[in-house]
Motif scaffolding. Sequence first.
Motif, PDB file in Angstrom:
ATOM      1  N   HIS A 112       8.416   2.214  -3.204  1.00 24.07           N
ATOM      2  CA  HIS A 112       8.105   3.387  -3.879  1.00 24.07           C
ATOM      3  C   HIS A 112       8.619   4.611  -3.258  1.00 24.07           C
ATOM      4  O   HIS A 112       9.196   5.423  -3.917  1.00 24.07           O
ATOM      5  CB  HIS A 112       6.675   3.445  -3.920  1.00 24.07           C
ATOM      6  CG  HIS A 112       5.979   4.723  -4.548  1.00 24.07           C
ATOM      7  ND1 HIS A 112       5.626   5.676  -3.990  1.00 24.07           N
ATOM      8  CD2 HIS A 112       5.825   4.792  -5.946  1.00 24.07           C
ATOM      9  CE1 HIS A 112       5.179   6.634  -4.923  1.00 24.07           C
ATOM     10  NE2 HIS A 112       5.348   5.921  -6.015  1.00 24.07           N
TER      11      HIS A 112
ATOM     12  N   SER B 193      -0.932   1.346  -4.617  1.00 25.57           N
ATOM     13  CA  SER B 193      -0.623   1.200  -6.093  1.00 25.57           C
ATOM     14  C   SER B 193       0.322   2.271  -6.498  1.00 25.57           C
ATOM     15  O   SER B 193       0.238   3.315  -6.050  1.00 25.57           O
ATOM     16  CB  SER B 193      -1.747   1.448  -7.080  1.00 25.57           C
ATOM     17  OG  SER B 193      -2.304   2.348  -6.942  1.00 25.57           O
TER      18      SER B 193
ATOM     19  N   LEU C  14       0.359  -1.150 -19.599  1.00 27.59           N
ATOM     20  CA  LEU C  14       0.904  -0.537 -18.519  1.00 27.59           C
ATOM     21  C   LEU C  14       0.363  -0.871 -16.971  1.00 27.59           C
ATOM     22  O   LEU C  14       0.963  -0.641 -16.178  1.00 27.59           O
ATOM     23  CB  LEU C  14       0.695   0.982 -18.560  1.00 27.59           C
ATOM     24  CG  LEU C  14       1.479   1.750 -19.758  1.00 27.59           C
ATOM     25  CD1 LEU C  14       1.155   3.394 -19.436  1.00 27.59           C
ATOM     26  CD2 LEU C  14       2.887   1.672 -19.325  1.00 27.59           C
TER      27      LEU C  14
ATOM     28  N   ALA D 116      -0.482   7.906 -19.194  1.00 24.93           N
ATOM     29  CA  ALA D 116      -0.425   6.852 -18.006  1.00 24.93           C
ATOM     30  C   ALA D 116      -1.784   6.904 -17.045  1.00 24.93           C
ATOM     31  O   ALA D 116      -2.248   6.045 -16.724  1.00 24.93           O
ATOM     32  CB  ALA D 116       0.664   6.645 -17.610  1.00 24.93           C
ATOM     33  N   HIS D 117      -2.001   8.015 -16.565  1.00 25.30           N
ATOM     34  CA  HIS D 117      -2.797   8.337 -15.447  1.00 25.30           C
ATOM     35  C   HIS D 117      -4.413   8.444 -15.987  1.00 25.30           C
ATOM     36  O   HIS D 117      -5.138   8.589 -14.925  1.00 25.30           O
ATOM     37  CB  HIS D 117      -2.427   9.876 -14.781  1.00 25.30           C
ATOM     38  CG  HIS D 117      -2.649  10.813 -15.615  1.00 25.30           C
ATOM     39  ND1 HIS D 117      -1.379  11.395 -16.287  1.00 25.30           N
ATOM     40  CD2 HIS D 117      -3.667  11.612 -16.066  1.00 25.30           C
ATOM     41  CE1 HIS D 117      -1.860  12.442 -16.689  1.00 25.30           C
ATOM     42  NE2 HIS D 117      -3.223  12.493 -16.617  1.00 25.30           N
TER      43      HIS D 117
ATOM     44  N   LEU E  46       0.647   4.048  -9.197  1.00 24.47           N
ATOM     45  CA  LEU E  46       0.108   5.282 -10.024  1.00 24.47           C
ATOM     46  C   LEU E  46      -0.547   6.126  -8.944  1.00 24.47           C
ATOM     47  O   LEU E  46      -0.006   7.349  -8.892  1.00 24.47           O
ATOM     48  CB  LEU E  46      -0.908   4.722 -11.053  1.00 24.47           C
ATOM     49  CG  LEU E  46      -1.445   5.753 -11.999  1.00 24.47           C
ATOM     50  CD1 LEU E  46      -0.510   6.780 -12.303  1.00 24.47           C
ATOM     51  CD2 LEU E  46      -2.522   5.120 -12.902  1.00 24.47           C
TER      52      LEU E  46
ATOM     53  N   THR F 272       1.995   7.803  -6.458  1.00 23.70           N
ATOM     54  CA  THR F 272       2.787   8.729  -7.247  1.00 23.70           C
ATOM     55  C   THR F 272       2.053  10.028  -7.416  1.00 23.70           C
ATOM     56  O   THR F 272       2.386  11.223  -7.314  1.00 23.70           O
ATOM     57  CB  THR F 272       3.419   8.283  -8.528  1.00 23.70           C
ATOM     58  OG1 THR F 272       4.071   7.103  -8.479  1.00 23.70           O
ATOM     59  CG2 THR F 272       4.100   9.194  -9.260  1.00 23.70           C
ATOM     60  N   GLU F 273       0.943  10.071  -8.061  1.00 28.66           N
ATOM     61  CA  GLU F 273      -0.082  11.065  -8.200  1.00 28.66           C
ATOM     62  C   GLU F 273      -0.627  11.768  -6.794  1.00 28.66           C
ATOM     63  O   GLU F 273      -0.496  13.125  -6.710  1.00 28.66           O
ATOM     64  CB  GLU F 273      -1.302  10.688  -8.912  1.00 28.66           C
ATOM     65  CG  GLU F 273      -1.031  10.313 -10.259  1.00 28.66           C
ATOM     66  CD  GLU F 273      -0.861  11.312 -11.061  1.00 28.66           C
ATOM     67  OE1 GLU F 273      -0.686  12.629 -10.854  1.00 28.66           O
ATOM     68  OE2 GLU F 273      -0.273  11.085 -12.140  1.00 28.66           O
TER      69      GLU F 273
ATOM     70  N   LEU G 229      -6.670   6.001 -13.989  1.00 30.24           N
ATOM     71  CA  LEU G 229      -6.786   6.088 -12.669  1.00 30.24           C
ATOM     72  C   LEU G 229      -8.140   6.001 -11.820  1.00 30.24           C
ATOM     73  O   LEU G 229      -8.357   5.066 -11.064  1.00 30.24           O
ATOM     74  CB  LEU G 229      -5.874   7.101 -12.021  1.00 30.24           C
ATOM     75  CG  LEU G 229      -5.714   7.175 -10.632  1.00 30.24           C
ATOM     76  CD1 LEU G 229      -5.066   5.917  -9.739  1.00 30.24           C
ATOM     77  CD2 LEU G 229      -4.903   8.418 -10.168  1.00 30.24           C
TER      78      LEU G 229
ATOM     79  N   LEU H   9       1.666  -0.046 -13.203  1.00 28.33           N
ATOM     80  CA  LEU H   9       1.044   0.960 -12.442  1.00 28.33           C
ATOM     81  C   LEU H   9       0.322   0.419 -11.135  1.00 28.33           C
ATOM     82  O   LEU H   9      -0.015   1.255 -10.437  1.00 28.33           O
ATOM     83  CB  LEU H   9      -0.080   1.663 -13.570  1.00 28.33           C
ATOM     84  CG  LEU H   9       0.425   2.399 -15.004  1.00 28.33           C
ATOM     85  CD1 LEU H   9      -0.565   2.883 -15.682  1.00 28.33           C
ATOM     86  CD2 LEU H   9       1.846   3.169 -14.391  1.00 28.33           C
TER      87      LEU H   9
END
Length: 628
Positions: free
Chosen positions: A428, A134, A279, A329-330, A136, A139-140, A333, A283
């Motif tokens: 990504h 995913s 979102l 946004a996170h 999100l 990215t994290e 998660l 995400l």
Amino acid sequence: MMRLDFDRYIAGWRGPLLAAFVALFAGLPVLMLLPPLDRDESRYAQATSQMLQSGDYVDIRFQDEPRWKKPVGIYWMQAAAVSVTSGVEARDISAYRIPSLLAAMLAAAACAWAGTAMFGNRAGFLAGAMLGASFLLSTEAGIAKTDAMLCAAVTLSMAGLARVYLARRAGEVPLRPHKLMFWFGLGLSILVKGPIGLIVVVPAMLSLSIWDRDFKWLRSLGWGWGLPLVALIVGPWAIAITIATDGGFWREAIVGDLAPKIAGGHESHGAWPGYFLLLAPVLLFPATLMLPAAMSTGWHRRAEPAVRFLICWLVPAWLIFELTPTKLAHYTLPTFGAIALLAAAALTRPIGTISRVTGAALAVFAGLIVVLITVYGLTEFGRSTAQTWATLTIVFAALAALIGAFLLMHRAAVTAVLVSITLGVVAHAGLAGTIRQLKPLAIAPQLVAVLGDANLLPSQGRNGPVAITGFHEPSFVFLTGKDTELTDAAGAAAALAEGRPVIVEARDADAFRAASARLGVTGREVGVVRGHNYSQGDDVTLTVYAPPELVRPTLRRSAPTTLEVETTTEDGVDPALITEDPPETALTPAPGPDEPPVVIVPAPGQAPAPMPSPVPATPPVVAPEPAR
């Protein structure tokens, strides 16, 4: 023609392991390609570097300011990673990101492990892969913050809790390792981000018990040793920080950080309820195509214990996050594991027409958003070097959405998910490369490059730290060190007078020149950096100045006189051979070719050299040049 036996490769421990590798490949490009980000990542990294430099692993500080917002867990993990793989002096942000990448792998593996017990090997692996890929989480996974680790801790805890709950519903005795996973994950989440993990775990336990009208299953969690285990994980540091700060950490963390987020939109991050729902398609990409099927499964199969558990994991926490005024946004998660598992559960049965159509439409919509974001970044901040990466992102994001939607519409849901994940991971990686090439956004690395080319970095032996006006972002502090001076125009002029390099933002230029004129100092411009400060939303122009170079005094002579022949230093060296003077000698610039020769005038308080008896000779003439 032989058909690949997919289930063979994900049986047993292979499924969670393979899901962890999906998370690794999805997050690694972000870890390797992105420069230090503002603001939270660079604050975490700089505070960790100061821990390593000072040896104080209890009190958390950014420069000289206390950073009493989050517990110490992630700082310890980053410190361990940097100690093993790099060093503070390297200023390599990728080393600080390693715990986040490992956390994403743990989250994917824990999700796959729980899914295997709930719905079988195939569904378990697909759940872990969808979570790990995913946008999100991947990215994290490449950012040195707490969020990937919090997701891992909560997912691990909820996986253990699920196994305990399902064992009790089946009339079996829960295993102690499953209870240990629950308590360890809970303690880790508290050590990393305080009560946020409890916001997910506790409502899930309560809502599940209320729904079942049964609280007795909670007794089998092992409270007698579980709570002491959590206290053992969190307690030593909690006691130490309370003593070290006289309770100041808790006042700042609760009153100064947590309470404002609950009371209103803290730091301009407020949004209306429904923000996270809007979102979610982007995400969760590339698993967006399964989102409607996951919701449908949750409703139609809510009587199943496993599905009911996932609903109680997802819905209460999601509602709390939606109702909280402050939104980033996170925040949701830690609930993504439940969504991935519901989507995997949907794959175990035929998917209805409505879920297939809406899933395909959402996938195309999410892919289009990724494409538009890439095009916007390229047109606003990109250069020719970003075009290749942007093309890679656009093509593979579009393919992930379109091919996945096509396969889903033609009832090949598992294949659609696998193809979308594969293409989405490549998209990504392309997005990470695109962002790296958006040079106007990477202001701090450009400033450090200019300082390095001019030999002005403190690590190059320059006198004192760099002073900077206007651009007071943590990324620059991380790259140049704790002592970097974040100042104004007057402070920059004073730093220049002290012989230190300075960086002046265009809006401070006039005030800086006026302050420099009052101090009688003039800097030498060595470079200009123009960019966009995305933390403030402003375009900035920063000029780098080197301090005025001091010319060392030299002794210029035409022909030796009798006095000069007879005079020597204490160690017998002819003064005519001296080209440098001791530090206490007054500085006098060397005269030009058309000016008379000079000698060095002793500084006040310095005894003159002993003179022999006078002889008939013309004494040397002292002719210091006016100060530059």
